[in-house]
Scaffold this motif. Structure first.
Motif, PDB file in Angstrom:
ATOM      1  N   PHE A 198       0.858  -1.220  -0.090  1.00 49.10           N
ATOM      2  CA  PHE A 198       0.163   0.003   0.014  1.00 49.10           C
ATOM      3  C   PHE A 198       0.916   1.117   0.052  1.00 49.10           C
ATOM      4  CE2 PHE A 198      -2.100  -3.572   2.251  1.00 49.10           C
ATOM      5  CZ  PHE A 198      -3.561  -3.546   1.473  1.00 49.10           C
ATOM      6  N   PRO A 199       1.003   1.735  -1.104  1.00 47.50           N
ATOM      7  CA  PRO A 199       2.248   3.065  -1.462  1.00 47.50           C
ATOM      8  C   PRO A 199       2.015   3.937  -0.387  1.00 47.50           C
ATOM      9  CG  PRO A 199       1.598   1.954  -3.464  1.00 47.50           C
ATOM     10  CD  PRO A 199       0.660   1.475  -2.505  1.00 47.50           C
ATOM     11  N   MET A 200       0.818   4.292  -0.255  1.00 50.62           N
ATOM     12  CA  MET A 200       0.440   5.750   0.660  1.00 50.62           C
ATOM     13  C   MET A 200       0.777   5.361   1.942  1.00 50.62           C
ATOM     14  SD  MET A 200      -0.211   7.868  -1.789  1.00 50.62           S
ATOM     15  CE  MET A 200      -0.885   9.129  -0.782  1.00 50.62           C
ATOM     16  N   ALA A 201       0.558   4.205   2.645  1.00 54.84           N
ATOM     17  CA  ALA A 201       0.616   3.880   3.779  1.00 54.84           C
ATOM     18  C   ALA A 201       2.470   3.660   4.057  1.00 54.84           C
ATOM     19  CB  ALA A 201       0.162   2.384   4.103  1.00 54.84           C
ATOM     20  N   GLY A 202       2.986   3.081   3.102  1.00 53.37           N
ATOM     21  CA  GLY A 202       4.183   3.069   3.082  1.00 53.37           C
ATOM     22  C   GLY A 202       5.105   4.534   3.356  1.00 53.37           C
ATOM     23  N   LEU A 203       4.420   5.677   2.660  1.00 50.90           N
ATOM     24  CA  LEU A 203       4.802   6.960   2.539  1.00 50.90           C
ATOM     25  C   LEU A 203       4.765   7.465   3.922  1.00 50.90           C
ATOM     26  CD1 LEU A 203       6.050   9.522   1.032  1.00 50.90           C
ATOM     27  CD2 LEU A 203       3.685   9.951   0.298  1.00 50.90           C
ATOM     28  N   ALA A 204       3.472   7.014   4.563  1.00 53.76           N
ATOM     29  CA  ALA A 204       2.957   7.819   5.670  1.00 53.76           C
ATOM     30  C   ALA A 204       3.965   7.210   6.745  1.00 53.76           C
ATOM     31  CB  ALA A 204       1.538   7.437   6.106  1.00 53.76           C
ATOM     32  N   ILE A 205       4.477   5.853   6.846  1.00 53.17           N
ATOM     33  CA  ILE A 205       5.144   5.198   7.713  1.00 53.17           C
ATOM     34  C   ILE A 205       6.706   5.686   7.896  1.00 53.17           C
ATOM     35  CG2 ILE A 205       6.415   3.003   8.562  1.00 53.17           C
ATOM     36  CD1 ILE A 205       3.574   1.439   7.708  1.00 53.17           C
ATOM     37  N   ILE A 206       6.919   5.788   6.472  1.00 53.18           N
ATOM     38  CA  ILE A 206       8.516   6.634   6.367  1.00 53.18           C
ATOM     39  C   ILE A 206       8.450   7.690   6.960  1.00 53.18           C
ATOM     40  CG2 ILE A 206      10.177   7.142   5.070  1.00 53.18           C
ATOM     41  CD1 ILE A 206       9.455   4.866   3.121  1.00 53.18           C
TER      42      ILE A 206
END
Length: 487
Positions: free
Chosen positions: A458-466
């Motif tokens: 889930f790219p947007m979750a990955g961006l948020a987690i980073i």
């Protein structure tokens, strides 16, 4: 001997400490994800409830227009269409939607010259127009908020981040809820009434969350499948039809999504990105007829495009011959447009997704151009066709009751999480007070890596987690003034 015993005891103690550290890792991620997710979860549940009861709300508002007295015979659909065209000469008639019940009026979706969408209600037994309903109603407002927060693509991305982080929230919550020791077993499927407010709210939050977790995951996945990045760019793009399906068929630069009305989903999920076929008058008319048709189109006001009313009867007869039980008809809106017959679970037309079907018909020859059905759907498309009816509460009264209960529970889980934080926060503390960061930073990094791997799909979750990792490492733990706010 004593040395060996002490070594074993130390190893056991270290293992126990690692488990506690990992628990705090999960709790800290759960806390940070919840900060972002909770307001979105409440919004999605509230707007979802409004849409769930959209037909009942509409019936309460417009019952005098919607309900008709059944008679023994009906007026031809072409005569109904002609009456609408006569009453709205400057509008484009976009769609014919037959009533699902004998005591409800048929509908014609029109686009007025100012671009607004309306349903014109026609008594199919008398042919009389009985009123109109603005499509920009409470349901449409709730649907727009549910999908974009009324701010377009930015809102879509924010909701996608929230839904993606909700999966992280779900995973960490399940880990903390699942029994690991005597303390966690004590509250597993139990509500401890005599152990204080914090334990009481914790048990309610954890057990309701655990019980509804699979339902929540289902709602998140089906919702994310329409999101702009994960759905539109990845999953939906993989679920379109093979090129052979379009072999020899002329197509438009428009996609099937162009048939949707605003943010309302009227087109099956896997068809949205598929190109629309076109009607070609050059292939279906002799030169003289083609020239006359071209002149006719040039003289028509550009604000609307109305088809010959009697053609609707021909198209309906074709749909009946093709074996449709119920179907709606999308009318051509320009000289290359097609008639589209459709019956699908996404629109609430039918309750059996295996009967989903979309057929395009040339507006000149009235011949079938292309036929999409369940057998043509990819695996994810079949999941969406089967799941969207459940998501929208279209499978019967039990489905509506289940979704109502789930929406209320999702809101309770969100609110109870805030209550738990408030009860845990020191009185008068003007700071967030998240769960403490484990001292074993190596283990913390492993936990963070697990979360990144879990959400990489889930790219947007990955961006948020980073972003959260950088915030936690660089800002929250290194700037004293900020660190004091989050301790």
């Amino acid at each position: 001997m004593h040395s060996a015993t002490r070594s074993v005891q130390k190893g056991v103690a270290n293992a126990a400490q690692e488990k506690r550290n990992f628990y705090f890792i999960a709790w800290r991620w759960h806390f940070y994800a919840g900060l972002f997710v909770v307001p979105f979860m409440c919004m999605l549940a509230i707007t979802g409830l409004i849409m769930l009861y959209g037909p009942q709300i509409e019936s309460a508002q417009y019952g005098d227009k919607i309900h008709v007295d059944p008679l023994s015979s009906q007026v031809e659909a072409s005569d109904q269409l002609a009456a609408v065209q006569l009453a709205y000469p400057d509008s484009t008639v976009k769609e014919f939607i037959p009533a699902h019940a004998t005591n409800e009026a048929n509908r014609f979706a029109i686009i007025k010259p100012d671009g607004t969408g309306w349903f014109v209600l026609v008594n199919q037994y008398t042919g009389q127009l009985v009123g109109e309903i603005d499509r920009d109603n409470l349901y449409a407002l709730a649907n727009e908020i549910h999908g974009t927060l009324l701010i377009g693509d930015l809102g879509d991305r924010l909701i996608e981040i929230a839904a993606s982080l909700a999966i992280v929230l779900l995973i960490t919550g399940l880990y903390m809820w699942w029994p690991r020791d005597n303390a966690s077993k004590a509250g597993f499927f139990k509500i401890r009434l005599q152990s204080g407010k914090r334990i009481f709210w914790r048990d309610l939050h954890a057990n309701i969350g655990g019980i509804t977790s699979l339902f929540l995951l289902f709602f998140l996945i089906t919702g994310l499948s329409w999101a702009g990045v994960w759905g539109g760019q990845l999953v939906q793009g993989w679920s379109t039809f093979p090129a052979e399906k379009y072999y020899g068929i002329p197509v438009s630069d428009k996609t099937h999504a162009s048939m949707n009305h605003g943010n309302e989903k009227e087109v099956p999920w896997n068809l949205e990105q598929a190109p629309m076929p076109i009607s070609d008058k050059k292939l279906n008319s002799d030169p003289e007829e083609a020239d006359l048709h071209a002149v006719h189109n040039m003289t028509m006001p550009k604000a609307h495009y109305n088809v010959e009313a009697q053609d609707l009867d021909t198209v309906i007869n074709t749909g009946q011959r093709l074996g449709f039980r119920y179907f709606r008809v999308m009318l051509p809106t320009d000289d290359t447009g097609v008639y589209t017959l459709s019956a699908d679970t996404i629109s609430g037309d039918i309750q059996d997704p295996t009967q989903d079907r979309t057929v395009h018909i040339d507006q000149y020859s009235k011949q079938t151009i292309i036929d999409f059905n369940w057998g043509d759907y990819a695996l994810m498309a079949k999941f969406m066709a089967a799941g969207v009816g459940l998501h929208e509460g279209e499978l019967g009264w039990w489905n509506k009751a289940l979704n109502t209960a789930l929406c209320l529970m999702f809101m309770f889980i969100s609110v109870s999480g805030v209550v738990m934080w408030w009860l845990r926060k020191p009185s008068g503390a003007g700071r967030l007070v998240p769960p403490p960061m484990p001292k074993d930073t190596r283990l913390w990094k492993i936990g963070a890596l697990v979360m990144i791997i879990t959400s990489v799909a889930f790219p947007m979750a990955g961006l948020a987690i980073i972003s959260m990792l950088l915030l936690d490492f660089i800002v929250l733990s290194r700037i004293p003034a900020v660190a004091r706010l989050v301790k």
